[in-house]
Design a protein around this motif. Structure first.
Motif, short mmCIF file in Angstrom:
data_model
loop_
_atom_site.label_atom_id
_atom_site.label_comp_id
_atom_site.label_asym_id
_atom_site.label_seq_id
_atom_site.Cartn_x
_atom_site.Cartn_y
_atom_site.Cartn_z
N MET A 175 0.85 -1.20 0.00
CA MET A 175 0.00 0.00 0.00
C MET A 175 0.88 1.25 0.00
N THR A 176 0.48 2.26 -0.78
CA THR A 176 1.30 3.47 -0.86
C THR A 176 0.82 4.51 0.17
N VAL A 177 1.67 5.52 0.36
CA VAL A 177 1.30 6.62 1.25
C VAL A 177 0.01 7.27 0.76
N ALA A 178 -0.08 7.49 -0.54
CA ALA A 178 -1.28 8.13 -1.12
C ALA A 178 -2.55 7.34 -0.80
N GLU A 179 -2.45 6.01 -0.87
CA GLU A 179 -3.64 5.19 -0.56
C GLU A 179 -4.02 5.29 0.91
N VAL A 180 -3.01 5.34 1.78
CA VAL A 180 -3.30 5.48 3.21
C VAL A 180 -3.94 6.85 3.47
N VAL B 21 4.18 1.84 2.10
CA VAL B 21 4.10 1.85 3.56
C VAL B 21 4.36 0.43 4.05
N ALA B 22 5.42 0.27 4.85
CA ALA B 22 5.79 -1.06 5.31
C ALA B 22 5.12 -1.41 6.65
N GLY B 23 4.84 -0.38 7.44
CA GLY B 23 4.28 -0.63 8.76
C GLY B 23 4.02 0.69 9.45
N ALA C 174 -3.76 4.64 14.76
CA ALA C 174 -2.95 3.42 14.79
C ALA C 174 -3.83 2.20 14.50
N GLY C 175 -5.02 2.18 15.09
CA GLY C 175 -5.93 1.05 14.89
C GLY C 175 -6.35 0.91 13.44
N ARG C 176 -6.70 2.03 12.82
CA ARG C 176 -7.13 1.98 11.41
C ARG C 176 -5.97 1.60 10.50
N LEU C 177 -4.79 2.16 10.79
CA LEU C 177 -3.63 1.84 9.96
C LEU C 177 -3.29 0.36 10.09
N TYR C 178 -3.37 -0.15 11.29
CA TYR C 178 -3.08 -1.57 11.53
C TYR C 178 -4.05 -2.44 10.72
N GLN C 179 -5.33 -2.05 10.76
CA GLN C 179 -6.34 -2.80 10.01
C GLN C 179 -6.05 -2.79 8.51
N LEU C 180 -5.65 -1.63 8.02
CA LEU C 180 -5.35 -1.50 6.58
C LEU C 180 -4.17 -2.37 6.18
N LEU C 181 -3.13 -2.38 7.02
CA LEU C 181 -1.90 -3.05 6.64
C LEU C 181 -1.89 -4.53 6.99
N GLU C 182 -2.51 -4.86 8.12
CA GLU C 182 -2.41 -6.24 8.62
C GLU C 182 -3.75 -6.96 8.63
N GLY C 183 -4.84 -6.23 8.51
CA GLY C 183 -6.17 -6.80 8.69
C GLY C 183 -6.61 -7.70 7.55
#
Lengths: 147, 110
Positions: free
Chosen positions: B1-6, B24-26, B101-110
């Protein structure tokens, strides 16, 4: 000590006391110079972190000082020296979590007591010498190529 | 996922735009600069309440993908100016660090 290889680069940065906002600029310059000299990326990263921590300590605790960057074929060195109160107990200062940072610095996210531990962890060798009411000298060495 | 997508998914505001196509790695969430220096990884999104010049220096040294300021924190013009000249991306959310942090975690790891 084995014979040292000849220096490729030497640069001196002068630091004024209490200039926390500008502090951080030397680590940026060091990083750029190391990249330009083709130094290994891992050392660029580690030296950048060590330089930032050392720079902040000089800005926060001393009456000013300097940072010397030395680059040779076999190593990179950062030499921090300041005029200031000195470190009364170096072993204590090495202890993770120990900090004498004032409240204003803590509010900015400094004073976690991780500065010197970070410098030790990120360098291959860290020497600290300090004289009370005199100043502190820190030498950080990063070995190139030979692990 | 890219910064723009986040940025789009978390409805972030870009205060200084560096490389928005960076991957975005994490993520790393901390207000202690030395903690970030010790533990953040290259490509992380750094979530913080800090908003002063040294944040830009730390972000650059650690090669984070972007800094996310939370709770609508307003950085100084000097900070965003420095970030632009250094190519560091500064984003802002009105949400809390916990929510971001919760939303980012969901996006990257969920």
């Amino acid at each position: 000590m084995p014979p040292k290889e000849k220096l490729l680069h030497r640069r001196v940065f002068i630091l004024l006391p209490g200039n926390l906002e500008q502090a951080g600029s030397v680590s940026g310059d060091v990083r750029r110079e190391l990249v330009a000299l083709g130094v290994e990326q891992d050392i660029v990263r580690r030296a950048g972190v060590v330089c930032f921590e050392g720079e902040m300590n000089i800005a926060m605790y001393s009456e000013g000082g300097r940072i010397i960057l030395l680059v040779a074929d076999d190593r990179v060195e950062l030499l921090f020296s300041d005029r200031g109160p000195g470190i009364p107990d170096i072993e204590l200062a090495r202890t993770p979590g120990y900090s004498t940072a004032p409240d204003w610095a803590r509010e900015l996210g400094f004073g976690a007591g991780m500065g010197i531990p970070n410098m030790e962890h990120q360098s291959d060798r860290l020497e600290i010498r300090s004289r009370l009411e005199g100043g502190t000298v820190i030498r950080a060495v990063f070995r190139r190529g030979r692990g | 996922m890219t910064v723009a997508e986040v940025v789009e998914r978390l409805e972030l505001e870009a205060l200084a735009a560096g490389e928005l196509k960076a991957t975005v790695a994490g993520g790393y969430c901390s207000d202690l600069l030395s903690d970030v220096l010790a533990h953040a990884q290259s490509g992380d999104m750094w979530i913080t309440h800090q908003r002063h010049m040294n944040v830009v220096a730390v972000a650059k040294l650690k090669e984070v993908a972007a800094v996310i300021l939370v709770r609508g924190a307003a950085p100084s013009a000097e900070m965003t100016g420095r970030a632009r000249s250094e190519g560091v991306t500064i984003l802002r959310s009105s949400a809390s660090a916990f929510q971001v942090a919760g939303r980012l975690y969901q996006l990257l790891e969920g």
